[in-house]
Structure formats: C-alpha cells, structure tokens
Write an enzyme that holds these catalytic residues in place. Structure first.
Site, PDB file in Angstrom:
ATOM      1  N   LYS A  62       0.822  -1.210   0.000  1.00 40.70           N
ATOM      2  CA  LYS A  62       0.000   0.000   0.000  1.00 40.70           C
ATOM      3  C   LYS A  62       0.863   1.270   0.000  1.00 40.70           C
ATOM      4  O   LYS A  62       0.538   2.238  -0.665  1.00 40.70           O
ATOM      5  CB  LYS A  62      -0.970  -0.002   1.190  1.00 40.70           C
ATOM      6  CG  LYS A  62      -2.091  -1.020   1.007  1.00 40.70           C
ATOM      7  CD  LYS A  62      -3.158  -0.927   2.065  1.00 40.70           C
ATOM      8  CE  LYS A  62      -4.211  -2.016   1.824  1.00 40.70           C
ATOM      9  NZ  LYS A  62      -5.260  -2.045   2.814  1.00 40.70           N
ATOM     10  N   LYS A  92     -10.854  -4.063  -3.152  1.00 46.57           N
ATOM     11  CA  LYS A  92     -11.563  -2.811  -3.449  1.00 46.57           C
ATOM     12  C   LYS A  92     -10.617  -1.761  -4.018  1.00 46.57           C
ATOM     13  O   LYS A  92     -11.046  -0.835  -4.668  1.00 46.57           O
ATOM     14  CB  LYS A  92     -12.316  -2.303  -2.218  1.00 46.57           C
ATOM     15  CG  LYS A  92     -11.451  -1.917  -1.056  1.00 46.57           C
ATOM     16  CD  LYS A  92     -12.286  -1.351   0.059  1.00 46.57           C
ATOM     17  CE  LYS A  92     -12.530  -2.361   1.152  1.00 46.57           C
ATOM     18  NZ  LYS A  92     -11.297  -2.733   1.909  1.00 46.57           N
ATOM     19  N   LYS A 126      -5.550 -10.617  -6.073  1.00 47.86           N
ATOM     20  CA  LYS A 126      -6.744 -10.862  -5.244  1.00 47.86           C
ATOM     21  C   LYS A 126      -7.827  -9.846  -5.600  1.00 47.86           C
ATOM     22  O   LYS A 126      -7.527  -8.712  -5.986  1.00 47.86           O
ATOM     23  CB  LYS A 126      -6.404 -10.809  -3.747  1.00 47.86           C
ATOM     24  CG  LYS A 126      -6.167  -9.428  -3.184  1.00 47.86           C
ATOM     25  CD  LYS A 126      -6.263  -9.407  -1.659  1.00 47.86           C
ATOM     26  CE  LYS A 126      -6.153  -7.959  -1.165  1.00 47.86           C
ATOM     27  NZ  LYS A 126      -6.391  -7.754   0.226  1.00 47.86           N
TER      28      LYS A 126
HETATM   29  N1  AQP Z   1      -9.963 -11.456  -2.448  1.00 47.12           N
HETATM   30  C1  AQP Z   1     -10.138 -11.931  -1.221  1.00 47.12           C
HETATM   31  N2  AQP Z   1     -10.227 -13.261  -1.012  1.00 47.12           N
HETATM   32  C2  AQP Z   1     -10.406 -13.764   0.238  1.00 47.12           C
HETATM   33  N3  AQP Z   1     -10.538 -12.982   1.334  1.00 47.12           N
HETATM   34  C3  AQP Z   1     -10.472 -11.643   1.168  1.00 47.12           C
HETATM   35  N4  AQP Z   1     -10.575 -10.608   2.028  1.00 47.12           N
HETATM   36  C4  AQP Z   1     -10.442  -9.454   1.353  1.00 47.12           C
HETATM   37  N5  AQP Z   1     -10.247  -9.699   0.044  1.00 47.12           N
HETATM   38  C5  AQP Z   1     -10.266 -11.054  -0.106  1.00 47.12           C
HETATM   39  C6  AQP Z   1     -10.806 -10.757   3.465  1.00 47.12           C
HETATM   40  O1  AQP Z   1     -11.921  -9.948   3.817  1.00 47.12           O
HETATM   41  C7  AQP Z   1     -11.773  -9.564   5.176  1.00 47.12           C
HETATM   42  C8  AQP Z   1     -12.091  -8.103   5.341  1.00 47.12           C
HETATM   43  O2  AQP Z   1     -11.225  -7.359   4.546  1.00 47.12           O
HETATM   44  P1  AQP Z   1     -10.810  -5.896   4.950  1.00 47.12           P
HETATM   45  O3  AQP Z   1     -11.952  -5.112   5.369  1.00 47.12           O
HETATM   46  O4  AQP Z   1      -9.652  -5.938   5.863  1.00 47.12           O
HETATM   47  O5  AQP Z   1     -10.485  -5.319   3.632  1.00 47.12           O
HETATM   48  P2  AQP Z   1      -9.238  -5.456   2.832  1.00 47.12           P
HETATM   49  O6  AQP Z   1      -8.338  -6.603   3.133  1.00 47.12           O
HETATM   50  O7  AQP Z   1      -8.669  -4.115   2.939  1.00 47.12           O
HETATM   51  O8  AQP Z   1     -10.058  -5.770   1.535  1.00 47.12           O
HETATM   52  P3  AQP Z   1      -9.597  -5.416   0.174  1.00 47.12           P
HETATM   53  O9  AQP Z   1     -10.731  -5.295  -0.730  1.00 47.12           O
HETATM   54  O10 AQP Z   1      -8.544  -6.362  -0.208  1.00 47.12           O
HETATM   55  O11 AQP Z   1      -9.041  -3.960   0.396  1.00 47.12           O
HETATM   56  P4  AQP Z   1      -7.678  -3.359   0.008  1.00 47.12           P
HETATM   57  O12 AQP Z   1      -7.783  -3.149  -1.424  1.00 47.12           O
HETATM   58  O13 AQP Z   1      -7.662  -2.107   0.806  1.00 47.12           O
HETATM   59  O14 AQP Z   1      -6.596  -4.346   0.392  1.00 47.12           O
HETATM   60  C9  AQP Z   1     -10.338  -9.913   5.596  1.00 47.12           C
HETATM   61  O15 AQP Z   1     -10.378 -11.056   6.410  1.00 47.12           O
HETATM   62  C10 AQP Z   1      -9.652 -10.220   4.292  1.00 47.12           C
HETATM   63  O16 AQP Z   1      -8.653 -11.209   4.442  1.00 47.12           O
END
Ligand code: AQP
Length: 337
Positions: free
Chosen positions: A116, A202, A199
């Site tokens: 990030k 968002k 993966k």
């Molecule tokens: N692609 C994925 N496959 C499996 N698990 C996933 N998680 C996120 N993306 C995947 C799991 O969702 C939970 C909540 O996620 P978060 O709120 O911590 O969001 P994040 O990890 O920030 O989700 P994003 O979409 O991947 O955001 P960015 O782009 O900011 O990194 C967690 O348990 C996560 O493992």
C-alpha cells in the site's frame, strides 16, 4: 451463548460502499458459520479505515453500511457480538503497549504495508498505515481469541500477533491467548475477474474485476460474463494453468455448496460461456435478498445503532478486563479516580 466455547474475533473495514465477493467468501461467510460453535466477536474496524484518507460523512455512512451488510449476511446479534471498533477505546489503549513490544524492522516487513505504501509513495503514507498491523494485534489479543477467521492476505498479521503475544507472555507472564489463523483453503483468496493473478480487492485498478455484493444484478452479471478466462475450452479446476476458470469454479462451488468435481462433471463438454451464464444467475439470485436485507437494516438506523451499542457493551466487558491485566503486568500504576 456458552462461555466455554472457543473464541473467535475478526473485523472488516468500512472503506467502500459495498463488500465484495472476496470479503464475503474469504471471511464473512465463515463468521456466520462460526457464530454457531464459537463465542464470536465481529467488528467494523473504522480505526483501521483511517489509515487512508476518508471523507467523514462517507466513513460514518460506510460504518453503518458495513454493519448492515454483516447482519444481512447472517450474523445474529443474539448469537455473536457485533460492534464498531472505535466504540471500544481499549483497542487503542492496548495498541500502545503492543507498539512498544514490536520491532521497527518487524513492522517494516509487513507486506500489506509495503504494497500500500509503494502505491502511494512515502510522503503520502501515514504512520497509522505503518502501525495498523499492531492495532490489529491489540484487536485480537484484547478478546483472548483462539482463532481469527480471515482471508490469506491477513496471514502475516496473525503471525505477527502470535509472535507479540508470545513475547509479552514470556516477558510478563501468561497474559494473552496465542491465536491461530482460521483460513479455509478453498476460499482463502478469491481472485480479480479481470486479473486472476491478483486478489479481488476494493483498491483494484479497475472495478470490472470486482463483484460488489450491492451491485445491481445486471452489473454483476456483466462482470462475470466478461471475466478473463484461459486458453483452451475445458472446464477443469487447475489454478496454475487455468486461474480464471478455477476462480469461477470456486465461487460457484461455494455459493451453491457443490463439490468442484461435481461441477467439472456438470460442465464437461460445455464451453466457458455456460459456466459464466450460470454463475451470473447464481450470484444475482444470492445477492438480491442480501441487498434487500441490507436496505431494511439501513432504513432503521435506530435498531442498527442499538445493536451496535449492545455489541460494544459486551465487547468492552471483555476488553476492559484484558487491558487492566496487561497494564498491571507491565507495571502501570493503577488509577484511583
Ligand atoms: N480477495 C479476497 N479473497 C479472500 N478474502 C479476502 N478478504 C479481502 N479480500 C479477499 C478478506 O476480507 C476480510 C475483510 O477485509 P478488509 O476489510 O480488511 O479489507 P481489505 O483486506 O482491505 O479488503 P480489500 O478489498 O482487499 O481492500 P484493500 O484493497 O484495501 O486491500 C479480511 O479477512 C480479508 O482477508
């Protein structure tokens, strides 16, 4: 809720207008199942969201929206504790102790931070983004969680939590439960429909590969039908050589509770189009009642806020006890006022 059940804790960030399929299949779906067998604590991690700039109104709206989606997914406040992280001040209080237990080099090795911060450049990267895995350590240890149900991307943070819990216990005496990750192999990582090597996330470069649960059915159907697939035409589960099709098969199998071999048989001799058309329908059918339930919770903010207030009260009872013990162990003088 029986207190002798093993405990689970997990959280989700209120950083977008909708959960995506990766969040749901990788994490939230397991949370719903675990509330039946575990003493479960689930939170909307609004403090984590602040590691990147947030519009205040959007953050408030997205926090309620995240809570509404958790309830719409099937979390039942009678069976588990649902709350907002900032409603329990013990999280930031324990976090300071945890920061003082964490090596700078250790924190620097967190790949989520490296990814990030590389995207934003050092000047725009906050110290909060650097220390947020340590806040996550505090989140988990406060509840003495035995297991943490998350997606694969969070494994390294659970490992950090284990290391710090062991370090603290070694230095000050047994204080924290050392948690295990709870990561289901099948859905540990749901991939971007346009780039099956990344993966679903968002912060993906294009929304085309991300199926949001609150998408209009037409929009999600379009995303699924235009998913990038692989060379050849056979529908077989082979993540290495056919990552696109394997990802679609995983989503199909999980949402319909069907085994992958059964699906391979069903689609034998059929083209990719047949799988995509069916999956588009399955996702739309699954998401329609989810969207309605989310809307119902949002239309009644008083009930939603009262669920979150009760959740915070239950969470605080556990968190305050752990924090008091940790403060005592490190030698902080108890306050008499
Ligand atoms: N692609 C994925 N496959 C499996 N698990 C996933 N998680 C996120 N993306 C995947 C799991 O969702 C939970 C909540 O996620 P978060 O709120 O911590 O969001 P994040 O990890 O920030 O989700 P994003 O979409 O991947 O955001 P960015 O782009 O900011 O990194 C967690 O348990 C996560 O493992």
């Amino acid at each position: 809720m029986a207190n002798d059940r093993p405990r689970v804790l997990s959280g989700i960030q209120p950083t977008s207008g909708s959960f995506h399929l990766g969040n749901y299949l990788g994490a939230v779906r397991q949370w719903v199942a675990l509330q039946e067998t575990h003493d479960a604590f689930y939170m909307v991690v609004d403090l984590h969201a602040l590691t990147l700039p947030q519009d205040p109104k959007a953050l408030r709206d997205n926090t309620r929206l995240a809570a509404a989606q958790l309830l719409a997914s099937g979390l039942d406040p009678e069976r588990c504790t649902v709350f907002v992280q900032s409603h329990v001040p013990e999280h930031t209080q324990l976090s300071w102790l945890m920061e003082c237990m964490t090596g700078f080099g250790e924190a620097s090795r967190m790949t989520q931070f490296k990814d990030k911060s590389a995207k934003q450049g050092t000047d725009r990267t906050s110290v909060g983004l650097f220390t947020y895995p340590v806040l996550q350590v505090a989140d988990i240890l406060l509840y003495q969680a035995n297991q943490v149900p998350v997606g694969e991307d969070q494994r390294q943070h659970i490992e950090l939590t284990r290391n710090i819990a062991e370090r603290f216990n070694g230095r000050y005496g047994n204080t924290f439960t050392v948690p295990e990750p709870y990561i289901l192999r099948e859905t540990a990582k749901i991939y971007d429909l346009q780039d099956p090597s990344a993966k679903m996330s968002k912060s993906a470069s294009s929304p085309k590969g991300v199926v949001d649960l609150l998408d209009e059915p037409k929009a999600s159907a379009k995303k699924i039908k235009s998913a990038v697939t692989d060379t050849g035409s056979e529908i077989v589960f082979d993540p290495e050589n056919k990552p696109g099709i394997s990802n679609l098969l995983t989503i199909h199998a999980t949402l319909t509770n069907t085994g992958i071999p059964e699906l391979e048989q069903k689609y034998a001799g059929k083209g990719y189009g047949a799988l995509k058309t069916d999956l588009a329908e399955i996702v739309s059918e699954w998401a329609a009642p989810f969207r309605d339930r989310t809307r119902d919770f949002l239309d009644d903010p008083e009930t939603l806020d009262s669920i979150l207030a009760k959740g915070a009260e239950k969470a605080r009872a556990v968190a305050a006890e752990t924090l008091a013990q940790a403060y005592d162990r490190v030698g902080l003088l108890p306050s008499k006022h």
